[in-house]
Scaffold this motif. Structure first.
Motif, PDB file in Angstrom:
ATOM      1  N   LEU A 223     -23.995 -15.563   1.327  1.00  0.00           N
ATOM      2  CA  LEU A 223     -24.677 -14.845  -0.303  1.00  0.00           C
ATOM      3  C   LEU A 223     -25.771 -14.552   0.707  1.00  0.00           C
ATOM      4  O   LEU A 223     -26.445 -13.298   0.045  1.00  0.00           O
ATOM      5  N   LYS A 224     -27.052 -14.973   1.040  1.00  0.00           N
ATOM      6  CA  LYS A 224     -27.780 -14.672   1.447  1.00  0.00           C
ATOM      7  C   LYS A 224     -27.928 -13.607   2.065  1.00  0.00           C
ATOM      8  O   LYS A 224     -29.249 -12.347   1.915  1.00  0.00           O
ATOM      9  N   GLN A 225     -26.933 -13.272   3.550  1.00  0.00           N
ATOM     10  CA  GLN A 225     -26.794 -11.940   4.037  1.00  0.00           C
ATOM     11  C   GLN A 225     -26.708 -10.604   3.129  1.00  0.00           C
ATOM     12  O   GLN A 225     -27.354  -9.582   3.152  1.00  0.00           O
ATOM     13  N   ALA A 226     -25.480 -10.808   1.998  1.00  0.00           N
ATOM     14  CA  ALA A 226     -25.243 -10.075   1.232  1.00  0.00           C
ATOM     15  C   ALA A 226     -26.200  -9.572   0.489  1.00  0.00           C
ATOM     16  O   ALA A 226     -26.448  -8.467  -0.653  1.00  0.00           O
ATOM     17  N   THR A 227     -26.818 -10.646  -0.227  1.00  0.00           N
ATOM     18  CA  THR A 227     -28.285 -10.293  -1.499  1.00  0.00           C
ATOM     19  C   THR A 227     -29.087  -9.737  -0.941  1.00  0.00           C
ATOM     20  O   THR A 227     -29.705  -8.637  -1.022  1.00  0.00           O
TER      21      THR A 227
ATOM     22  N   ALA B 212     -31.885  -3.939  -0.254  1.00  0.00           N
ATOM     23  CA  ALA B 212     -32.274  -3.595   0.823  1.00  0.00           C
ATOM     24  C   ALA B 212     -32.038  -2.175   0.607  1.00  0.00           C
ATOM     25  O   ALA B 212     -32.397  -1.247   0.222  1.00  0.00           O
ATOM     26  N   SER B 213     -30.791  -1.816   0.024  1.00  0.00           N
ATOM     27  CA  SER B 213     -29.667  -0.615  -0.632  1.00  0.00           C
ATOM     28  C   SER B 213     -30.442  -0.368  -1.435  1.00  0.00           C
ATOM     29  O   SER B 213     -30.745   0.918  -1.996  1.00  0.00           O
ATOM     30  N   GLY B 214     -31.537  -1.050  -2.471  1.00  0.00           N
ATOM     31  CA  GLY B 214     -31.893  -0.671  -3.750  1.00  0.00           C
ATOM     32  C   GLY B 214     -33.408  -0.585  -3.671  1.00  0.00           C
ATOM     33  O   GLY B 214     -34.081   0.496  -4.342  1.00  0.00           O
TER      34      GLY B 214
ATOM     35  N   ASP C 276     -38.774 -10.590  -6.876  1.00  0.00           N
ATOM     36  CA  ASP C 276     -39.399 -11.726  -6.764  1.00  0.00           C
ATOM     37  C   ASP C 276     -38.142 -12.788  -7.961  1.00  0.00           C
ATOM     38  O   ASP C 276     -37.709 -13.892  -7.296  1.00  0.00           O
ATOM     39  N   ARG C 277     -38.002 -12.044  -8.503  1.00  0.00           N
ATOM     40  CA  ARG C 277     -36.592 -12.696  -9.740  1.00  0.00           C
ATOM     41  C   ARG C 277     -35.464 -13.436  -8.545  1.00  0.00           C
ATOM     42  O   ARG C 277     -35.061 -14.515  -9.016  1.00  0.00           O
ATOM     43  N   LEU C 278     -34.730 -12.223  -8.165  1.00  0.00           N
ATOM     44  CA  LEU C 278     -34.110 -12.285  -7.018  1.00  0.00           C
ATOM     45  C   LEU C 278     -33.932 -12.571  -5.966  1.00  0.00           C
ATOM     46  O   LEU C 278     -33.064 -14.100  -6.137  1.00  0.00           O
ATOM     47  N   VAL C 279     -35.462 -13.642  -5.180  1.00  0.00           N
ATOM     48  CA  VAL C 279     -35.449 -13.707  -4.482  1.00  0.00           C
ATOM     49  C   VAL C 279     -35.616 -15.293  -4.969  1.00  0.00           C
ATOM     50  O   VAL C 279     -34.889 -16.649  -4.101  1.00  0.00           O
ATOM     51  N   ALA C 280     -35.772 -15.756  -6.276  1.00  0.00           N
ATOM     52  CA  ALA C 280     -36.683 -16.870  -6.969  1.00  0.00           C
ATOM     53  C   ALA C 280     -34.852 -17.307  -7.061  1.00  0.00           C
ATOM     54  O   ALA C 280     -34.820 -19.014  -6.551  1.00  0.00           O
ATOM     55  N   ALA C 281     -34.195 -16.834  -7.800  1.00  0.00           N
ATOM     56  CA  ALA C 281     -32.514 -17.012  -7.786  1.00  0.00           C
ATOM     57  C   ALA C 281     -32.049 -18.226  -6.838  1.00  0.00           C
ATOM     58  O   ALA C 281     -31.338 -18.634  -6.639  1.00  0.00           O
ATOM     59  N   LEU C 282     -31.993 -16.784  -5.525  1.00  0.00           N
ATOM     60  CA  LEU C 282     -31.073 -17.407  -4.649  1.00  0.00           C
ATOM     61  C   LEU C 282     -32.076 -18.651  -4.182  1.00  0.00           C
ATOM     62  O   LEU C 282     -31.300 -19.365  -3.621  1.00  0.00           O
TER      63      LEU C 282
END
Length: 243
Positions: A138-142, A147-149, A162-168
């Motif tokens: 999950l971490k690698q895919a996230t 990075a692609s965006g 920040d929101r995505l990293v916080a959720a992860l």
């Protein structure tokens, strides 16, 4: 007109704030909290090492707060994954001579916290190997998706990131357990406290903190909850700078 409006806003904030906060705000220079990606800098062209160098040079800090230990800062020997230090940050310090502060814990606390969290991850892998494998995937895919965006330094330092990293991080700490969550919270609080130290010790100066992307959102949250130091909106600033 914009300068007058900003001055009225600042005066309003100062009038409403407690005395200690008013004093800190009145003497605070600009404060930036910017993410570093460690070895991922080499995999993300939009935020590669040359771009990180451009960000630092654009900010033109008077003081740097860095996510290394005090010993690492003194000896210039860092964890090998922190490629930005040997290639960008230490050369910048040598070229400018500006003061720098390490925001990671000193050796004793560093060893205590990393040892504790290492045991927590080891226990998690033993009791739930499928979960550990899924979390790593999950971490690698996230990060690949992020990075692609990303097309700029501003994207990396955005509220959305920040929101995505916080959720992860919330998923990871929920799986690994309370010990991991407590250690990470203490680690990020230490970063925030060292940034406060730097701001107070260098009143009116421009301070730039470079901190790992998985800590930035919580450092900002800690600062905002204390309502003492008000960092510059890095995303907006970088977009205006064309970065």
């Amino acid at each position: 007109m914009r300068r007058d409006w900003s001055r009225r806003v600042l005066l309003g904030v100062l009038a409403a704030a407690p005395a200690a906060t008013r004093a800190a705000l009145a003497t605070q220079g600009e404060v930036f909290v910017v993410s570093s990606l460690y070895s991922r800098h080499k995999l993300v062209p939009a935020y590669g090492l040359p771009v990180l160098r451009q960000v630092i040079e654009a900010v033109k800090p008077d003081v740097l707060v860095l996510d290394v230990t005090p010993k690492e800062l003194r000896t210039r020997k860092v964890w090998p994954g922190k490629v930005e230090y040997l290639d960008v940050i230490f050369p910048y310090l040598d070229a400018t001579g500006i003061p720098a502060l390490g925001s990671e814990p000193d050796e004793a606390l560093f060893n205590q916290l990393t040892g504790s969290v290492g045991q927590a991850y080891k226990a998690f892998g033993e009791r739930n190997p499928a979960g550990a494998k899924a979390l790593d995937e999950l971490k690698q895919a996230t990060y690949r998706a992020l990075a692609s965006g990303w097309s700029s330094a501003a994207d990396v330092n955005s509220e959305k990131t920040d929101r995505l990293v916080a959720a992860l991080r919330e998923i990871e700490e929920g799986l690994v357990g309370q010990e991991a969550a407590q250690v990470q919270a203490q680690w990020d609080q230490h970063h925030a406290d060292r940034l406060r130290d730097a701001v107070h010790a260098h009143a009116g100066k421009r301070v730039l903190m470079l901190v790992g992307i998985e800590s930035r959102y919580r450092v900002l949250r800690n600062l905002r909850s204390a309502d003492e130091i008000h960092p510059t909106d890095a995303e907006a600033w970088l977009r205006r700078a064309g970065l």
